[in-house]
Design an enzyme around this catalytic site. Structure first.
Site, mmCIF file in Angstrom:
data_model
loop_
_atom_site.group_PDB
_atom_site.id
_atom_site.type_symbol
_atom_site.label_atom_id
_atom_site.label_comp_id
_atom_site.label_asym_id
_atom_site.label_seq_id
_atom_site.Cartn_x
_atom_site.Cartn_y
_atom_site.Cartn_z
ATOM 1 N N CYS A 1 6.852 71.779 41.446
ATOM 2 C CA CYS A 1 6.960 71.301 40.069
ATOM 3 C C CYS A 1 6.645 72.445 39.111
ATOM 4 C CB CYS A 1 6.004 70.137 39.838
ATOM 5 S SG CYS A 1 6.142 69.430 38.170
ATOM 6 N N ASP B 1 4.938 72.259 36.575
ATOM 7 C CA ASP B 1 3.603 72.031 36.004
ATOM 8 C C ASP B 1 2.719 73.278 36.145
ATOM 9 O OD1 ASP B 1 0.775 71.120 35.824
ATOM 10 O OD2 ASP B 1 1.690 69.136 35.653
ATOM 11 N N ARG C 1 -0.298 73.668 36.318
ATOM 12 C CA ARG C 1 -1.524 73.545 37.120
ATOM 13 C C ARG C 1 -1.278 73.697 38.613
ATOM 14 N NH1 ARG C 1 -2.778 67.744 34.782
ATOM 15 N NH2 ARG C 1 -0.553 67.682 35.246
ATOM 16 N N HIS D 1 2.926 66.928 43.253
ATOM 17 C CA HIS D 1 1.501 66.854 42.932
ATOM 18 C C HIS D 1 1.195 65.513 42.284
ATOM 19 C CE1 HIS D 1 1.836 67.518 38.500
ATOM 20 N NE2 HIS D 1 2.990 68.020 38.884
ATOM 21 N N CYS E 1 1.844 63.606 38.327
ATOM 22 C CA CYS E 1 2.970 64.437 37.848
ATOM 23 C C CYS E 1 3.607 63.797 36.602
ATOM 24 C CB CYS E 1 4.008 64.566 38.954
ATOM 25 S SG CYS E 1 5.466 65.514 38.485
HETATM 26 ZN ZN LIG Z 1 4.792 67.644 37.980
#
Ligand SMILES: [Zn+2]
Length: 209
Positions: A42, A44, A46, A98, A101
Site C-alpha cells: 500500500c 500508506d 506508515r 495493512h 487501511c
Molecule cells: Zn493502506
C-alpha cells in the site's frame, strides 16, 4: 527550516554515513540490482517495506498503490510484475496489506471520493464476495481488518491468474507468492498464505503453456 529542505539535508547525511562505513558503498550499489523479492504494498506512508523488514537498498523491488491491488488492466503494475518475474527472476512475490487501511475503509463507506472511487471499486467487489462473513462482525474496526485480509487473499489470487505468473511457474518453477498483513499497532507482519509454484488454478483462469 522548511520540511522539504530537511529531506535533502538528511539525504546528504545518510549518503555520508554510508560512505564513512564503506567508501565503495554507492559504487557497488550502482553496478546492478539483484533483488529476491517483489513487494506489492500500500502507498500508506506508515508501511515502508525496507524499514519494516530491516532491508537494505537492492533487496526489494517495489510496486505500491492504494490498498496494494493487483489489477489485470493496470499496465503500470503489469510492467513491474513482468520485469520482476521475467527479467530480475525474483523467487518471491509478496502482497502486503495493512490493518486500518484507508483504501479498504473507503470501500466500506458510502462516501464518493471522486476519481478514487473507481480504484476502490475493486475492493468493494471483494467486500461483496465476502459480505456475509464480514457483516457477521460487530465492530467497524474489525470489519475493516477482515476486509484487509480478504483483500490480500484476493490480490494473491489475481496474481496467480496472470499469464506472467503462470508462464514463470511453467518455465522455472518460481516465484512463490506470499500474502502478508502488517499490523500498525505492533509493527509485526502476519503471514496469511503462501502459494507454491504450480499450484492449482481455477480452470477459467488457467493458461496452457
Ligand atoms: Zn493502506
Amino acid at each position: 527550516m522548511e520540511k522539504i529542505k530537511h529531506l535533502l539535508l538528511e539525504n546528504k547525511a545518510w549518503a555520508g554515513s554510508k560512505v564513512d562505513i564503506n567508501k565503495d558503498y554507492f559504487k557497488n550499489m550502482a553496478k546492478d540490482q539483484n533483488p529476491e523479492f517483489l513487494w506489492i504494498g500500500c502507498s500508506d506512508s506508515r508501511v515502508p517495506e525496507s524499514e519494516i523488514t530491516n532491508s537494505t537498498p537492492g533487496q526489494i523491488f517495489v510496486h505500491r498503490n492504494i490498498a496494494n491491488l493487483v489489477v489485470h488492466t493496470d499496465t503500470n503494475f503489469l510492467s513491474v510484475l513482468s520485469y520482476a518475474v521475467n527479467n530480475l527472476q525474483v523467487p518471491h512475490v509478496i502482497v502486503c496489506g495493512h490493518y486500518n487501511c484507508g483504501g479498504v475503509k473507503a470501500a466500506l463507506s458510502h462516501s464518493s471520493l471522486g476519481l478514487i472511487d473507481n480504484w476502490v471499486r475493486n475492493i468493494k467487489d471483494t467486500y461483496f464476495t465476502h459480505k456475509f462473513e464480514i457483516e457477521k462482525i460487530s465492530t467497524e474496526r474489525e470489519k475493516v481488518n477482515k476486509l484487509v485480509e480478504f483483500n490480500v487473499l484476493e490480490q494473491v489470487k489475481n496474481l496467480t491468474h496472470t499469464a506472467i505468473i503462470q508462464k514463470a511457474w511453467h518455465d522455472r518453477q518460481a516465484p512463490h507468492i506470499h500474502g502478508w498483513v502488517y499490523d500498525l499497532d505492533s509493527g509485526l507482519l502476519k503471514e496469511l498464505v503462501t502459494i507454491k509454484p504450480g499450484s492449482e488454478i481455477d480452470s477459467a483462469y488457467r493458461y496452457d503453456f
